[in-house]
Design a protein around this motif. Structure first.
Motif, PDB file in Angstrom:
ATOM      1  N   VAL A  25       0.871  -1.168   0.000  1.00  0.00           N
ATOM      2  CA  VAL A  25       0.000   0.000   0.000  1.00  0.00           C
ATOM      3  C   VAL A  25       0.910   1.220   0.000  1.00  0.00           C
ATOM      4  O   VAL A  25       1.821   1.329   0.817  1.00  0.00           O
ATOM      5  CB  VAL A  25      -0.931   0.024   1.230  1.00  0.00           C
ATOM      6  CG1 VAL A  25      -1.733   1.323   1.268  1.00  0.00           C
ATOM      7  CG2 VAL A  25      -1.861  -1.169   1.205  1.00  0.00           C
ATOM      8  N   GLU A  26       0.641   2.121  -0.945  1.00  0.00           N
ATOM      9  CA  GLU A  26       1.467   3.319  -1.070  1.00  0.00           C
ATOM     10  C   GLU A  26       0.601   4.462  -1.584  1.00  0.00           C
ATOM     11  O   GLU A  26      -0.062   4.323  -2.621  1.00  0.00           O
ATOM     12  CB  GLU A  26       2.600   3.034  -2.053  1.00  0.00           C
ATOM     13  CG  GLU A  26       3.627   4.114  -2.201  1.00  0.00           C
ATOM     14  CD  GLU A  26       4.744   3.659  -3.127  1.00  0.00           C
ATOM     15  OE1 GLU A  26       4.658   3.956  -4.332  1.00  0.00           O
ATOM     16  OE2 GLU A  26       5.675   3.003  -2.636  1.00  0.00           O
ATOM     17  N   ASN A  27       0.593   5.582  -0.870  1.00  0.00           N
ATOM     18  CA  ASN A  27      -0.168   6.767  -1.293  1.00  0.00           C
ATOM     19  C   ASN A  27      -1.620   6.451  -1.626  1.00  0.00           C
ATOM     20  O   ASN A  27      -2.134   6.849  -2.668  1.00  0.00           O
ATOM     21  CB  ASN A  27       0.504   7.450  -2.485  1.00  0.00           C
ATOM     22  CG  ASN A  27       1.893   7.925  -2.168  1.00  0.00           C
ATOM     23  OD1 ASN A  27       2.173   8.338  -1.046  1.00  0.00           O
ATOM     24  ND2 ASN A  27       2.778   7.840  -3.132  1.00  0.00           N
ATOM     25  N   ASN A  28      -2.277   5.704  -0.770  1.00  0.00           N
ATOM     26  CA  ASN A  28      -3.686   5.332  -0.936  1.00  0.00           C
ATOM     27  C   ASN A  28      -3.944   4.462  -2.175  1.00  0.00           C
ATOM     28  O   ASN A  28      -5.035   4.464  -2.734  1.00  0.00           O
ATOM     29  CB  ASN A  28      -4.590   6.567  -0.959  1.00  0.00           C
ATOM     30  CG  ASN A  28      -5.986   6.243  -0.496  1.00  0.00           C
ATOM     31  OD1 ASN A  28      -6.183   5.442   0.409  1.00  0.00           O
ATOM     32  ND2 ASN A  28      -6.961   6.844  -1.124  1.00  0.00           N
ATOM     33  N   ASN A  29      -2.919   3.746  -2.611  1.00  0.00           N
ATOM     34  CA  ASN A  29      -3.031   2.808  -3.721  1.00  0.00           C
ATOM     35  C   ASN A  29      -2.631   1.418  -3.225  1.00  0.00           C
ATOM     36  O   ASN A  29      -1.701   1.282  -2.444  1.00  0.00           O
ATOM     37  CB  ASN A  29      -2.130   3.215  -4.884  1.00  0.00           C
ATOM     38  CG  ASN A  29      -2.442   4.612  -5.377  1.00  0.00           C
ATOM     39  OD1 ASN A  29      -3.596   4.990  -5.512  1.00  0.00           O
ATOM     40  ND2 ASN A  29      -1.408   5.393  -5.621  1.00  0.00           N
ATOM     41  N   LEU A  30      -3.345   0.410  -3.705  1.00  0.00           N
ATOM     42  CA  LEU A  30      -3.080  -0.979  -3.323  1.00  0.00           C
ATOM     43  C   LEU A  30      -2.477  -1.703  -4.519  1.00  0.00           C
ATOM     44  O   LEU A  30      -3.032  -1.669  -5.621  1.00  0.00           O
ATOM     45  CB  LEU A  30      -4.388  -1.655  -2.911  1.00  0.00           C
ATOM     46  CG  LEU A  30      -4.341  -3.158  -2.616  1.00  0.00           C
ATOM     47  CD1 LEU A  30      -3.490  -3.448  -1.382  1.00  0.00           C
ATOM     48  CD2 LEU A  30      -5.761  -3.703  -2.437  1.00  0.00           C
ATOM     49  N   PHE A  31      -1.337  -2.357  -4.298  1.00  0.00           N
ATOM     50  CA  PHE A  31      -0.649  -3.108  -5.349  1.00  0.00           C
ATOM     51  C   PHE A  31      -0.555  -4.569  -4.930  1.00  0.00           C
ATOM     52  O   PHE A  31      -0.020  -4.876  -3.868  1.00  0.00           O
ATOM     53  CB  PHE A  31       0.761  -2.549  -5.576  1.00  0.00           C
ATOM     54  CG  PHE A  31       0.772  -1.105  -5.978  1.00  0.00           C
ATOM     55  CD1 PHE A  31       0.654  -0.748  -7.318  1.00  0.00           C
ATOM     56  CD2 PHE A  31       0.891  -0.107  -5.024  1.00  0.00           C
ATOM     57  CE1 PHE A  31       0.662   0.587  -7.693  1.00  0.00           C
ATOM     58  CE2 PHE A  31       0.892   1.231  -5.386  1.00  0.00           C
ATOM     59  CZ  PHE A  31       0.780   1.584  -6.723  1.00  0.00           C
TER      60      PHE A  31
END
Length: 153
Positions: A25-31
């Motif tokens: 999870v990075e900057n409100n993004n899920l990978f």
């Protein structure tokens, strides 16, 4: 840089029990790093005349929100045929704890509009035992898959 990038393309994916290799999870993004997915022959980036598996890919959800996350504990059920929603106990847990050791079996877009998608994912929540069925529901603005090659290309 990935060779293939496809946006909002779930209608072109055939889910066949795909294991989540890594989560970030990075900057409100899920990978999610997945071992592979099978793309239908209709996918615009599938150059083959049949369904084809990708090699490892990244599934990204941009500006995502977790609406629900947990698993159904069916360990105490002694029936041959189980109705997960009725027979098992639902236990809410944080998404990152749930998908730490998770295999996606199915997904379903529950709603979409001009600004977002709402989608559910279900599968095996291995960290919680063989009798645990995982479930999570996300809202996101955009989904993207990126990969470098197809299996047996």
């Amino acid at each position: 840089m990935a060779k293939y990038i496809s946006e909002n393309c779930f209608e072109y994916i055939n889910w066949q029990s795909v294991y989540i290799e890594k989560v970030k999870v990075e900057n409100n993004n899920l990978f999610l790093v997945l071992e592979c997915v099978e793309l239908t022959k209709e996918h615009p980036l599938n150059p083959f005349d049949d369904e084809r598996e990708t090699n490892e890919l990244v599934l990204a959800f941009y500006d995502f929100e977790v609406l629900d996350s947990g698993y159904y504990d069916c360990s105490q059920v002694q029936k041959q045929t189980i109705n997960i929603a009725k027979d098992c106990t639902y236990i809410e847990i944080p998404l990152l704890k749930l998908i730490n050791d998770f295999t996606i079996v199915t997904e379903n877009i529950k709603g979409k509009n001009k600004s977002s998608f709402v989608q559910t994912f279900e599968g095996f929540a291995w960290s919680f035992g063989e009798d645990a069925w995982g479930y999570f529901k996300l809202r996101y603005k955009r989904m993207e898959i990126t990969w470098d090659s197809f299996y047996n290309e």
